[in-house]
Design a protein around this motif. Structure first.
Motif, PDB file in Angstrom:
ATOM      1  N   ARG A  11       0.890  -1.219   0.110  1.00 59.84           N
ATOM      2  CA  ARG A  11      -0.008  -0.010   0.089  1.00 59.84           C
ATOM      3  C   ARG A  11       0.849   1.229  -0.227  1.00 59.84           C
ATOM      4  O   ARG A  11       0.597   2.300  -0.491  1.00 59.84           O
ATOM      5  CB  ARG A  11      -1.003  -0.045   1.306  1.00 59.84           C
ATOM      6  N   ALA A  12       2.072   1.170   0.703  1.00 65.79           N
ATOM      7  CA  ALA A  12       2.877   2.439   0.762  1.00 65.79           C
ATOM      8  C   ALA A  12       3.838   2.489  -0.352  1.00 65.79           C
ATOM      9  O   ALA A  12       4.505   3.526  -0.909  1.00 65.79           O
ATOM     10  CB  ALA A  12       3.596   2.410   2.001  1.00 65.79           C
ATOM     11  N   GLY A  13       3.861   1.389  -1.392  1.00 67.71           N
ATOM     12  CA  GLY A  13       4.857   1.439  -2.447  1.00 67.71           C
ATOM     13  C   GLY A  13       6.126   1.372  -1.995  1.00 67.71           C
ATOM     14  O   GLY A  13       7.288   2.213  -2.889  1.00 67.71           O
ATOM     15  N   LEU A  14       6.614   0.795  -0.866  1.00 67.93           N
ATOM     16  CA  LEU A  14       8.030   0.809  -0.393  1.00 67.93           C
ATOM     17  C   LEU A  14       8.591  -0.536  -0.692  1.00 67.93           C
ATOM     18  O   LEU A  14       8.059  -1.635  -0.709  1.00 67.93           O
ATOM     19  CB  LEU A  14       8.014   1.085   1.248  1.00 67.93           C
ATOM     20  N   GLN A  15      10.069  -0.615  -0.627  1.00 65.21           N
ATOM     21  CA  GLN A  15      10.584  -1.632  -0.613  1.00 65.21           C
ATOM     22  C   GLN A  15      11.274  -2.004   0.928  1.00 65.21           C
ATOM     23  O   GLN A  15      11.245  -1.080   1.600  1.00 65.21           O
ATOM     24  CB  GLN A  15      12.190  -1.637  -1.334  1.00 65.21           C
ATOM     25  N   VAL A  16      11.334  -3.337   0.971  1.00 69.19           N
ATOM     26  CA  VAL A  16      11.775  -3.774   2.337  1.00 69.19           C
ATOM     27  C   VAL A  16      12.896  -3.062   3.018  1.00 69.19           C
ATOM     28  O   VAL A  16      12.966  -2.649   4.127  1.00 69.19           O
ATOM     29  CB  VAL A  16      12.015  -5.574   2.487  1.00 69.19           C
ATOM     30  N   GLN A  17      14.031  -2.851   2.315  1.00 69.74           N
ATOM     31  CA  GLN A  17      15.133  -2.029   2.593  1.00 69.74           C
ATOM     32  C   GLN A  17      14.918  -0.765   3.107  1.00 69.74           C
ATOM     33  O   GLN A  17      15.447  -0.069   4.021  1.00 69.74           O
ATOM     34  CB  GLN A  17      16.436  -2.087   1.617  1.00 69.74           C
ATOM     35  N   THR A  18      13.884  -0.090   2.299  1.00 65.18           N
ATOM     36  CA  THR A  18      13.584   1.331   2.598  1.00 65.18           C
ATOM     37  C   THR A  18      12.720   1.524   3.923  1.00 65.18           C
ATOM     38  O   THR A  18      13.190   2.288   4.737  1.00 65.18           O
ATOM     39  CB  THR A  18      12.694   1.920   1.498  1.00 65.18           C
ATOM     40  N   LEU A  19      11.835   0.589   4.085  1.00 65.06           N
ATOM     41  CA  LEU A  19      11.101   0.442   5.276  1.00 65.06           C
ATOM     42  C   LEU A  19      12.151   0.077   6.624  1.00 65.06           C
ATOM     43  O   LEU A  19      11.926   0.702   7.503  1.00 65.06           O
ATOM     44  CB  LEU A  19      10.167  -0.664   5.298  1.00 65.06           C
ATOM     45  N   GLU A  20      12.843  -0.610   6.501  1.00 69.18           N
ATOM     46  CA  GLU A  20      13.891  -0.948   7.516  1.00 69.18           C
ATOM     47  C   GLU A  20      14.573   0.232   8.002  1.00 69.18           C
ATOM     48  O   GLU A  20      14.921   0.337   9.064  1.00 69.18           O
ATOM     49  CB  GLU A  20      14.913  -2.204   7.179  1.00 69.18           C
ATOM     50  N   LEU A  21      15.167   0.970   6.871  1.00 64.65           N
ATOM     51  CA  LEU A  21      15.644   2.142   7.130  1.00 64.65           C
ATOM     52  C   LEU A  21      14.848   3.428   7.840  1.00 64.65           C
ATOM     53  O   LEU A  21      15.356   3.769   8.988  1.00 64.65           O
ATOM     54  CB  LEU A  21      16.236   2.719   5.891  1.00 64.65           C
TER      55      LEU A  21
END
Length: 88
Positions: A11-21
């Motif tokens: 829904r947010a259009g994010l990659q896992v790495q971006t979310l973790e950061l």
């Protein structure tokens, strides 16, 4: 509405790495329960705002920190004024 990590990423259009950061930077602070991490619609809106600030406006990480801090203060003041208005 609450959602799991995969639904949030979609829904947010994010990659896992971006979310973790962003979680490390505490730009997003989802609810932690015994069942795991729960994201809300507000988390999705905040993630989209961060993405827009960085991608569309070219805001750097320090700028995102400042903007989010100011927005959090603004929302806190609005809640305090609403409570004060109800109390009067």
């Amino acid at each position: 509405m609450t959602m799991n990590k995969q639904d949030f990423l979609s829904r947010a259009g994010l990659q896992v790495q971006t979310l973790e950061l962003w979680l490390e930077q505490r730009w997003l602070i989802p609810e932690q329960t015994s069942a795991g991490t729960n994201f809300s619609d507000m988390d999705v809106a905040r993630a989209r705002l961060i993405r827009d600030l960085k991608d569309d406006f070219g805001v750097n990480d320090a700028g995102v920190d400042v903007i989010l801090h100011l927005l959090d203060q603004l929302h806190g003041l609005r809640r305090a004024f609403d409570q004060l208005h109800r109390d009067i």
